[in-house]
Design a protein around this motif. Sequence first.
Motif, mmCIF file in Angstrom:
data_model
loop_
_atom_site.group_PDB
_atom_site.id
_atom_site.type_symbol
_atom_site.label_atom_id
_atom_site.label_comp_id
_atom_site.label_asym_id
_atom_site.label_seq_id
_atom_site.Cartn_x
_atom_site.Cartn_y
_atom_site.Cartn_z
ATOM 1 N N LEU B 8 0.721 -1.264 -0.082
ATOM 2 C CA LEU B 8 -0.150 -0.082 0.116
ATOM 3 C C LEU B 8 0.743 1.104 -0.085
ATOM 4 O O LEU B 8 0.642 2.106 -0.554
ATOM 5 C CB LEU B 8 -0.924 0.082 1.241
ATOM 6 N N THR B 9 1.972 1.102 0.606
ATOM 7 C CA THR B 9 2.825 2.549 0.895
ATOM 8 C C THR B 9 3.378 2.644 -0.459
ATOM 9 O O THR B 9 3.510 3.696 -0.964
ATOM 10 C CB THR B 9 4.139 2.376 1.936
ATOM 11 N N ALA B 10 3.794 1.714 -1.125
ATOM 12 C CA ALA B 10 4.639 1.841 -2.425
ATOM 13 C C ALA B 10 3.480 2.237 -3.438
ATOM 14 O O ALA B 10 3.677 3.205 -4.245
ATOM 15 C CB ALA B 10 5.160 0.502 -2.670
ATOM 16 N N ALA B 11 2.264 1.720 -3.478
ATOM 17 C CA ALA B 11 1.391 2.312 -4.506
ATOM 18 C C ALA B 11 0.994 3.619 -4.095
ATOM 19 O O ALA B 11 0.949 4.409 -5.220
ATOM 20 C CB ALA B 11 0.157 1.379 -4.368
ATOM 21 N N ALA B 12 0.733 4.135 -2.891
ATOM 22 C CA ALA B 12 0.184 5.193 -2.635
ATOM 23 C C ALA B 12 1.468 6.410 -3.003
ATOM 24 O O ALA B 12 1.189 7.258 -3.452
ATOM 25 C CB ALA B 12 0.087 5.547 -1.199
ATOM 26 N N SER B 13 2.783 5.977 -2.700
ATOM 27 C CA SER B 13 3.861 6.771 -3.027
ATOM 28 C C SER B 13 4.001 7.135 -4.431
ATOM 29 O O SER B 13 4.140 8.189 -4.933
ATOM 30 C CB SER B 13 5.199 6.109 -2.657
ATOM 31 N N VAL B 14 3.561 6.033 -5.304
ATOM 32 C CA VAL B 14 3.688 6.276 -6.720
ATOM 33 C C VAL B 14 2.719 6.992 -7.182
ATOM 34 O O VAL B 14 3.098 8.148 -8.019
ATOM 35 C CB VAL B 14 3.761 4.772 -7.403
ATOM 36 N N VAL B 15 1.490 7.027 -6.819
ATOM 37 C CA VAL B 15 0.407 7.752 -7.129
ATOM 38 C C VAL B 15 0.658 9.383 -6.865
ATOM 39 O O VAL B 15 0.551 10.059 -7.322
ATOM 40 C CB VAL B 15 -0.818 7.177 -6.609
ATOM 41 N N SER B 177 3.452 10.814 4.921
ATOM 42 C CA SER B 177 3.369 10.141 6.478
ATOM 43 C C SER B 177 2.195 10.074 6.764
ATOM 44 O O SER B 177 1.876 9.051 7.692
ATOM 45 C CB SER B 177 4.311 11.179 7.137
ATOM 46 N N ILE B 178 1.080 10.864 6.417
ATOM 47 C CA ILE B 178 -0.126 10.591 6.869
ATOM 48 C C ILE B 178 -0.659 9.393 6.260
ATOM 49 O O ILE B 178 -1.179 8.480 7.038
ATOM 50 C CB ILE B 178 -1.196 11.729 6.299
ATOM 51 N N GLN B 179 -0.368 9.079 5.092
ATOM 52 C CA GLN B 179 -0.851 7.915 4.641
ATOM 53 C C GLN B 179 -0.281 6.673 5.540
ATOM 54 O O GLN B 179 -1.077 5.601 5.712
ATOM 55 C CB GLN B 179 -0.287 7.647 3.267
ATOM 56 N N VAL B 180 1.064 6.613 5.862
ATOM 57 C CA VAL B 180 1.534 5.621 6.486
ATOM 58 C C VAL B 180 0.760 5.414 7.763
ATOM 59 O O VAL B 180 0.644 4.289 8.190
ATOM 60 C CB VAL B 180 3.061 5.915 6.760
ATOM 61 N N ALA B 181 0.808 6.510 8.552
ATOM 62 C CA ALA B 181 -0.075 6.583 9.829
ATOM 63 C C ALA B 181 -1.509 5.927 9.525
ATOM 64 O O ALA B 181 -1.797 5.019 10.255
ATOM 65 C CB ALA B 181 -0.166 7.943 10.229
ATOM 66 N N ILE B 182 -2.040 6.297 8.524
ATOM 67 C CA ILE B 182 -3.498 5.565 8.249
ATOM 68 C C ILE B 182 -3.156 4.182 7.954
ATOM 69 O O ILE B 182 -4.195 3.460 8.735
ATOM 70 C CB ILE B 182 -4.121 6.263 7.014
ATOM 71 N N LEU B 183 -2.262 3.742 7.336
ATOM 72 C CA LEU B 183 -2.182 2.374 6.990
ATOM 73 C C LEU B 183 -1.982 1.733 8.232
ATOM 74 O O LEU B 183 -2.505 0.641 8.481
ATOM 75 C CB LEU B 183 -0.971 2.199 6.024
#
Lengths: 226, 446
Positions: B8-15, B177-183
């Motif tokens: 998820l982190t990789a996908a979110a980062s690419v997007v 970082s918000i994304q990672v926290a949410i994950l």
Amino acid sequence: MRILIIEDEAPLLEQLKNRFNEEGFSVDGAADGEEGLYFGLEYPIDLAVVDLGLPKKSGMDVIRALRADGKDFPILILTARDRWQDKVEGLESGADDYLVKPFQFEELQARVNALLRRSSGWSTPVLAFGPVELDTVGQVVKVDGSPISLTSYEYKTLEYLMMHDQKVVSKMELTEHIYEQDFDRDSNVIEVFIGRLRKKIDPKNEHKPIETLRGRGYRFTLSRST
Amino acid sequence: MVSITKRLTAAASVVLIGFVGFTGFALEQSYRESAEVALKDRLQGFVFTLLAASEIDASGLTVKDLPEARFYTPSSGLYAKIFSHDDPSHWDSPSSLGVTLFFPDGPIGQYIYQKSSNTEGDFMAISFSVVWEVGNDAERQYTFSVAENLSTYYEQVSGFRQHLWMWLGGLALVLLSIQVAILRWGLRPLHQVADDLKSIQMGDKSALEGEYPSELSELTGGLNDLLINERAMQTRYRHSLGDLAHSLKTPLAVLQGEVEQCKESPQLVDALTDQVERMNRIVKYQLQRAVSSSGGALSAALPIEPITAKIVNSLQKVYRDKSIEAVVSLDETAMFHGEEGDLYEIVGNLSDNAFKWCDHKVSVEVVRVEGRRGRDAAEITIEDDGPGVPDAQKMQILKRGVRADEQTPGWGIGLSIVMEIIDGYGGAVVVKDSALGGAKFEVRLP
């Protein structure tokens, strides 16, 4: 010696009864737990061989009930359950030994003899009273070191008296422990056996090992050699 | 397998990087365009100023009093030129002294833009041609040109770009970082399930008892059902195998008894006795295998001390005649991670051997030790002062998988059962010489 066998497998029960009879035991057989418990509570039993998986009442329950009632004769568990958990549970419920099926009769007999001997306070297979020695394994009686010949009933009577030495054993008790239920309980027969025994183990009438207490019974008076 | 968090982190980062990149590119592009338009407007303004300051008469065109001081400052970056076809250098702004520049020519009434560069840098030039009537019927065509150094424009654009990317980069970091926290937060129930499963393995719990989100509760419910089923199945197996053992062994006992009474052929008696014994061993060994191999992974931690104490007490009873002195040292914190019945078999068989072979001394010791991956392990040491195991047999008696009826004579089937069980749990046994004089069995249970 009178033993109780509680075993639900009819052929095995029959076999055991025959073999123990041949070996000079008086045997009561029960095919289920309830009957077995009744015999154990009501008959003058010297030792019980109990199967664990029994109809009506489990072997473990029978043992617990016997012990709860204060019966302290030795109990040997004879079962097909060979897991240690069962062994330990059985021994903890009040049994004294455990033998797993299938077994060799000699093994069972040896253990039964050992238990009987132990229950009368002997730690060796030979009951030694000065000049008189009785080997429970070989079923041989020696006087002053030389074996004497006894009939099966004579041997059983002597063994019983020796295992209950210094105690008064009534004729009633002797008949109950030595002879089958349906044996003719004529007290003269006992007197005859005792008379012959005295002649055989004390031919010169010097030790007087068996004392007669009139109206009460007999007592084996020699003291144990240590 | 890549973890869900990483995926998820990789996908979110690419997007996120794609989005930020495109946004930045578009913003930069439009800023550049608007800055260029502004530049052109300014240049047009200069052309008008130039036109306004120009006066024409019969003698020609003169420029007076330009309001922009940079036209008079040399190398100011702002230059002007007025020329015509027959007069290619009619007027040059004072600032363009010593500066070589290219000014485009073009049709009348149109703005012509031209980029060029010289030693000073890049320039944007604008030219506007006009036709003026001079006196009667005389016409003159002049081209008014202004050029400005592009460095200011470049600075503007690069300054904007710097700011833009700085902000976008910062924003991307914050968003990531918000994304990672949410994950993390979103996946926490999964970690919870994993932790709970681990404590079931360790035996601290018997089921997944926590509150789980609805998406997971079906899974955890299923797992719980599986656990319950597995336990029920084990119990059922054990019972039916026990029943099987019972129903096989009683006929064997009868057979054995009959054989013993048969006096006619001692050879037949021996052969039958052997075979009955062999059948018995096979039944016992295989049943034990079937029962114990299913235990292990998901069973509760069991204190070793009470069971060992019970076994030793029972054996004292059975071997009362030998008046054995049993030295028992039991660590109450030592745990066995497995089936109760298996622990009984291990300790029971080994202790029974010790009691059977000893002269009058037996020692049983249980300690807790550090195991693999920080888990607790236990060590059980059972010794006796009997004859011991000859060196040649030390390996032999611990061989696993040897068929039950081929085991070393004298040691019985108990030891191969013990080996089978310990192996199933990934434990180990060694046989040594005891300080007491006999055999010493060291068992390590994970």
